[in-house]
Design an enzyme around this catalytic site. Structure first.
Site, mmCIF file in Angstrom:
data_model
loop_
_atom_site.group_PDB
_atom_site.id
_atom_site.type_symbol
_atom_site.label_atom_id
_atom_site.label_comp_id
_atom_site.label_asym_id
_atom_site.label_seq_id
_atom_site.Cartn_x
_atom_site.Cartn_y
_atom_site.Cartn_z
ATOM 1 N N GLU A 1 -9.674 4.515 0.936
ATOM 2 C CA GLU A 1 -9.394 4.617 2.220
ATOM 3 C C GLU A 1 -8.899 5.393 2.163
ATOM 4 O OE1 GLU A 1 -7.588 0.340 2.319
ATOM 5 O OE2 GLU A 1 -9.142 0.941 0.770
ATOM 6 N N HIS B 1 -7.970 -8.753 2.103
ATOM 7 C CA HIS B 1 -7.397 -7.458 1.714
ATOM 8 C C HIS B 1 -5.853 -7.161 2.693
ATOM 9 C CE1 HIS B 1 -10.098 -4.256 0.400
ATOM 10 N NE2 HIS B 1 -10.608 -5.485 -0.225
ATOM 11 N N GLU B 2 -5.063 -6.855 2.829
ATOM 12 C CA GLU B 2 -3.656 -6.811 2.690
ATOM 13 C C GLU B 2 -3.154 -8.249 2.718
ATOM 14 O OE1 GLU B 2 -5.861 -3.789 4.680
ATOM 15 O OE2 GLU B 2 -5.538 -6.139 5.495
ATOM 16 N N HIS C 1 -17.741 -10.712 6.974
ATOM 17 C CA HIS C 1 -16.025 -10.212 6.479
ATOM 18 C C HIS C 1 -15.651 -11.636 7.532
ATOM 19 C CE1 HIS C 1 -13.316 -7.120 8.072
ATOM 20 N NE2 HIS C 1 -13.087 -6.893 6.609
ATOM 21 N N HIS C 2 -14.078 -11.486 7.674
ATOM 22 C CA HIS C 2 -13.113 -11.899 8.175
ATOM 23 C C HIS C 2 -12.252 -11.227 8.305
ATOM 24 C CE1 HIS C 2 -14.747 -15.969 7.506
ATOM 25 N NE2 HIS C 2 -15.869 -15.091 8.359
ATOM 26 N N GLU C 3 -11.713 -10.247 9.140
ATOM 27 C CA GLU C 3 -10.420 -9.538 9.655
ATOM 28 C C GLU C 3 -9.734 -10.244 10.918
ATOM 29 O OE1 GLU C 3 -8.121 -8.197 9.847
ATOM 30 O OE2 GLU C 3 -8.929 -6.190 8.728
ATOM 31 N N GLU D 1 -7.596 -6.643 -2.799
ATOM 32 C CA GLU D 1 -6.498 -5.774 -2.357
ATOM 33 C C GLU D 1 -5.436 -5.311 -3.016
ATOM 34 O OE1 GLU D 1 -6.981 -2.406 0.863
ATOM 35 O OE2 GLU D 1 -5.945 -3.613 2.014
ATOM 36 N N GLU E 1 0.476 -1.222 -0.256
ATOM 37 C CA GLU E 1 0.170 0.322 0.137
ATOM 38 C C GLU E 1 0.960 1.236 0.068
ATOM 39 O OE1 GLU E 1 -2.677 -0.831 3.036
ATOM 40 O OE2 GLU E 1 -3.311 -2.805 2.315
#
Length: 691
Positions: free
Chosen positions: A497, A472-473, A402-404, A491, A177
């Protein structure tokens, strides 16, 4: 008689001692013969290669080899045992994608090497040469003196032929990023990008770049370096020798081991790839990366449907609500989720993402020990998961899970089956996963072999539960969507964001015209476009989105993903006529045409929607206003379309007047030519509906 015997003896000696000169070279060309790869061994038996395009060298003499733990390097003293050439020309179907069919047309050279010393270790190098570039990889055959392999360094060189203009991000082992920098190769300074304050994790150990990295020579030839089929191996950065203009593979390591890759023979490495294009647009046309991956291992992915989606996400970045409940402004409530479902159902949007639904968000970031924090099956008490799913189904909308993980891998691994089973029980078929923070266990990095295996295994397991993954990440995209088409998007870049909170002012207008020719070459991007409240008021007075509204619309066509978010708040869409483009635009494409573009400046792409015959066009520019003529000869002949054009207003500007937009409707055919006028940081979006 004696003379005759001597002759026979000499022949016998020559037969046993190979009087014939040892073969030390091999060559292979692309099907159209424009690209040629030449392989050779130097006098000391070191493997080298060169690449020419139309007889002009583009990669000069470059060595390859490996350093191993507790074993001599695989670097020199090789002989060629055998060379084999083959060709293939096949067509395969994308279950979803930028086009329906892909031609896989290449010539292949396999060079089998063996050391001359007592160990006689073997190493094969396989080159696949396409009209749009090359891929090569290493094969470690099963053999007596090389069984368990501990690679400490892979030494693949790319000797450049000039100080090319380069679009690069640093070789960060933990995150992609970063903003792209445009410079000469000799000016690359990755270490200057270290310790960026807006990144949750970052580690840049040396002057290296991440891939894809794209270059333009002084003659206008475009080169993009990347890798394909990254499986059970470390991600590759490219170390930069700014003096000698050499790129050299630098694998991501681990602080927990004294090697970077551990494998057992036989095995193959990922492909090292170079896309070669005379025009920048041809880089986007290229399907080299997916073609170098194996065919699909999934018999059926009809349970995943490409879609647009809204969700409870942007409001957290704005500070309107929070992921955790304790803050007193919890976003993921049953009431809020139903509001997004109602809005989506009314506006031809098939999905709703809900972040912050599950317990654990109070301690997800900013803590050293985050193991055991998240529960991936237990919702907060103000979010009725079953009721939200029931209501969504009743309204023809799918919930996106969603799984953070907060990079606490042990916790996620322990709960993964239970979390996926919950999704299957509820009929939820896609998940957005997140990996914010430093990896636990400490000492691992997001892009090392250990995490590559985690990302891939999580996606492969998800397929067993009919779940598609948008990470993501993540680890970089390397075309595995062909082999595992439930890997739908990711991502892996500086996303939308950052415009909400980055201390450096967010993503500049040149960001996405660079991304289209760099990161997007790797695969689909979940960029989350569609922000209408450009100035972010009243939530973020010091930040903004650095584009016009018209460009936000154009991104649905330009930046490819089979899932596209309408990312803004409901109240910023309602009553705005520009929302019609989001309602109409497709997400799954029969074919794609890249009409024009230059890296970092502008790009225009048209795509035909599958099953409808409707076309959509997106055009974006950097901080410079542009006027361009676009031919509509991609449209079906002898057919009239209703074109609805969403364009920058006459005084539009990404900073001074970003919301100025004009909407125009006209009838067009394949004979029509349009003049597009793009404001600074602006764009144009057009729908072409068959009459």
């Amino acid at each position: 008689m004696k003379i005759a015997l001597k002759i026979v003896l000499l022949i016998g000696i020559c037969g046993f001692s190979s009087c014939t000169k040892e073969v030390t070279t091999a060559t292979i060309s692309s099907p159209n013969t424009n690209i040629t790869v030449s392989f050779f061994l130097s006098d000391d038996g070191t493997p080298h290669y060169t690449i020419a395009h139309k007889k002009q060298t583009v990669i000069d003499t470059s060595a390859v080899g490996f350093d191993l733990k507790d074993a001599p390097s695989l670097a020199n003293n090789f002989k060629i045992v055998k060379t084999t050439t083959t060709s293939a020309d096949e067509t395969w179907n994308m279950p979803w994608g930028e086009q329906e069919t892909v031609r896989n047309y290449y010539n292949e050279l396999t060079v089998e090497l063996q050391e001359k010393d007592a160990l006689q270790r073997k190493l094969n190098i396989v080159f696949k040469v396409y009209d749009d570039g090359i891929g090569f990889r290493y094969e470690f055959p099963k053999q007596e003196h090389l069984t368990e392999v501990f690679i400490t360094d892979e030494n693949t060189e790319f000797q450049l032929t000039g100080d090319h203009t380069t679009w690069w991000i640093p070789g960060d082992w933990d995150i992609y990023e970063h903003l792209y920098t445009t410079s000469k190769v000799s000016e690359i300074d990755a270490l200057s990008k270290a310790n960026h304050g807006s990144l949750a994790q970052t580690y840049i150990p040396e002057n290296a770049v991440n891939t894809p990295v794209t270059m333009r020579t002084k003659d206008g030839l475009h080169l993009s370096f990347h890798e394909a089929a990254l499986l059970d191996y470390s991600g590759m950065t490219l170390k930069v020798d700014t003096k000698n203009l050499i790129l050299k593979s630098e694998l991501v390591g681990s602080e927990r081991t004294d090697y970077k890759v551990k494998r057992t023979t036989p095995f193959t490495t990922p492909w090292r790839t170079i896309q070669i294009a005379e025009k920048a647009t041809e880089l986007i046309d290229s399907k080299l990366i997916v073609n170098l991956n194996e065919p699909s291992k999934l018999d059926d992915v009809s349970w995943f449907t490409p879609m647009k989606y809204t969700g409870i996400w942007w409001e957290m970045h704005l500070g309107k609500s929070s992921w955790d409940k304790a803050a007193g402004k919890h976003g993921a409530t049953t009431e809020n989720a139903k509001a997004f479902i109602d809005f989506s159902a009314k506006n031809n949007i098939k999905g709703v993402l809900v972040e912050g639904w599950n317990t654990g968000w109070e301690y997800w970031i900013g803590f050293e020990d985050r193991e055991g924090v998240f529960d991936f099956v237990t919702p907060y008490d103000d979010y009725d998961l079953q009721e939200v799913v029931r209501y969504a189904n009743e309204n023809g909308v799918e919930i996106i899970m969603h799984h953070e993980t907060s990079a606490a891998i042990g916790t996620y691994n322990k709960q993964m089956d239970k979390a996926y089973q919950l999704m299957k029980d509820l009929g939820i078929h896609s998940v957005k996963s997140g990996y914010v923070g430093k990896i636990i266990p400490k000492g691992e990095y997001h892009h090392g072999q250990w995490m590559v295996n985690h990302y891939n295994n999580a996606a492969i397991k998800a397929a067993d539960y009919e779940v598609a993954v948008n990470a993501h990440e993540p680890i970089k995209a390397t075309g595995l969507r062909r082999t595992y088409p439930n890997i739908i998007s990711r991502e892996g870049l500086r996303g939308q964001e950052f415009n909400a909170w980055a201390a450096d002012g967010g993503n500049p207008p040149e960001h996405l015209p660079i991304v289209a020719f760099t990161r997007m070459l790797a695969g689909p991007i979940d960029y989350t476009p569609g922000i209408f409240n450009i100035k972010l008021l009243p939530y973020k007075e010091e930040n903004q989105v650095n584009t016009t509204i018209a460009q936000q619309l154009a991104l649905y066509v330009v930046i490819y993903s089979p899932i596209q978010m309408a990312a803004d708040l409901i109240e910023h869409y309602e009553g705005n006529p520009a929302l019609q483009f989001i309602r109409d635009v497709g997400v799954d494409w029969k074919q794609t045409k890249v009409l024009n573009g230059e890296v970092g400046d502008f790009v225009t792409i048209a795509r035909e929607e599958r099953n409808t015959g409707n076309w959509f066009l997106g055009s974006i520019t950097d901080e410079n206003a542009r006027t361009m003529e676009v031919s509509l000869d991609f449209l079906a002949p002898n057919t009239t379309y209703t074109a609805t054009i969403y364009k920058d207003g006459k005084d539009a500007h990404w900073n001074d007047n970003p919301t100025a937009i004009e909407i125009e409707t006209m009838e067009v055919t394949a004979e029509t030519k349009l003049q597009l006028q793009l404001a600074a940081g602006g764009g144009t979006a057009i729908s072409f509906m068959k009459k």
